[in-house]
Design a protein around this motif. Structure first.
Motif, short mmCIF file in Angstrom:
data_model
loop_
_atom_site.label_atom_id
_atom_site.label_comp_id
_atom_site.label_asym_id
_atom_site.label_seq_id
_atom_site.Cartn_x
_atom_site.Cartn_y
_atom_site.Cartn_z
N UNK A 101 -15.84 -23.18 50.34
CA UNK A 101 -16.89 -22.71 49.50
C UNK A 101 -15.73 -21.99 48.29
N UNK A 102 -16.26 -22.22 47.01
CA UNK A 102 -15.63 -21.83 45.88
C UNK A 102 -14.16 -22.70 45.45
N UNK A 103 -14.22 -23.91 46.21
CA UNK A 103 -13.42 -25.00 45.72
C UNK A 103 -13.85 -25.73 44.64
N UNK A 104 -12.97 -26.28 43.65
CA UNK A 104 -13.45 -27.12 42.55
C UNK A 104 -12.63 -28.30 42.65
N UNK A 105 -13.08 -29.52 42.34
CA UNK A 105 -12.35 -30.61 42.12
C UNK A 105 -13.13 -31.44 40.98
N UNK A 106 -12.04 -32.09 40.30
CA UNK A 106 -12.38 -32.82 38.99
C UNK A 106 -12.07 -34.66 39.54
N UNK A 107 -13.07 -35.31 39.46
CA UNK A 107 -13.08 -36.50 40.10
C UNK A 107 -13.76 -37.43 39.02
#
Length: 154
Positions: A101-107
Motif C-alpha cells: 500500500x502506498x507504492x506507485x508504479x508507472x507502466x
C-alpha cells in the motif's frame, strides 16, 4: 500523492511527460468546456479511476485504449500483507513484484500484460490509477477532429 506521482513521471520519462503536457494543454485550450482532473494540481493524465471494493484484484489484461507508447500510474491502497498478496504481475516480463500500500508504479499498460493478485482474508486492497486514452492524442493529431473526419478532408 498527486505531486509525488507527477514528480516520478517527470523524473523517469521527461520527454513523455512533456508530450503529455503539450497534448493536454492543446486539448484544453481548444475546448474551454473541458476541465482538468484535480484542478490546479495539473495532472498530465486525462483519466482517473478509483478501484474500490474491499479486495480489488484484476485479471491479466492490457489497457488497450490507453495511449500505446504512453504510461499509466497505479498506486496501491489498503491494508494488506504485501508479502502474501496484492503483488503486481507483469506477465510479458515474467515477474511478480511485491506492491505494498502506498507504492506507485508507472507502466506502459496499453502494451504490457499485467494484473495483481488477491489479498488475504480480513485484508483490503484498492487502487488509484491515472492514464490518458489514445483517442485524445489522435484527436489532437487530427486537428481536433475524428480520424474519419480528418481522412474525409483529405
Amino acid at each position: 500523492m498527486l505531486k509525488t506521482l507527477a514528480a516520478a513521471f517527470m523524473t523517469y520519462a521527461p520527454k513523455l511527460d512533456e508530450h503529455y503536457r503539450e497534448v493536454m494543454e492543446d486539448v484544453l485550450c481548444n475546448d474551454r468546456g473541458l476541465k482538468r482532473a484535480f484542478g490546479e494540481l495539473k495532472t498530465v493524465f486525462a483519466g482517473t479511476t478509483f478501484n474500490y471494493g474491499g479486495k480489488v484484484a484484476t485479471l491479466t489484461h492490457t489497457d488497450h485504449l490507453n495511449y500505446g507508447p504512453g504510461w499509466c500510474a497505479v498506486v496501491a491502497l489498503g491494508s494488506f500483507d504485501h508479502t502474501k498478496g496484492g503483488h503486481l504481475v507483469l506477465w510479458d516480463l515474467n515477474i511478480a513484484i511485491e506492491f505494498p500500500a502506498g507504492s506507485l508504479v508507472l507502466l506502459p499498460s496499453a502494451i504490457l500484460r499485467h494484473s495483481n493478485i488477491a489479498v488475504g482474508t480480513g485484508e483490503t486492497r484498492s487502487s488509484f490509477t491515472q492514464y490518458t486514452p489514445g483517442g485524445i492524442f489522435r484527436w489532437r493529431e487530427c486537428g481536433f477532429s475524428s480520424q474519419k473526419d480528418f481522412i474525409a478532408r483529405g
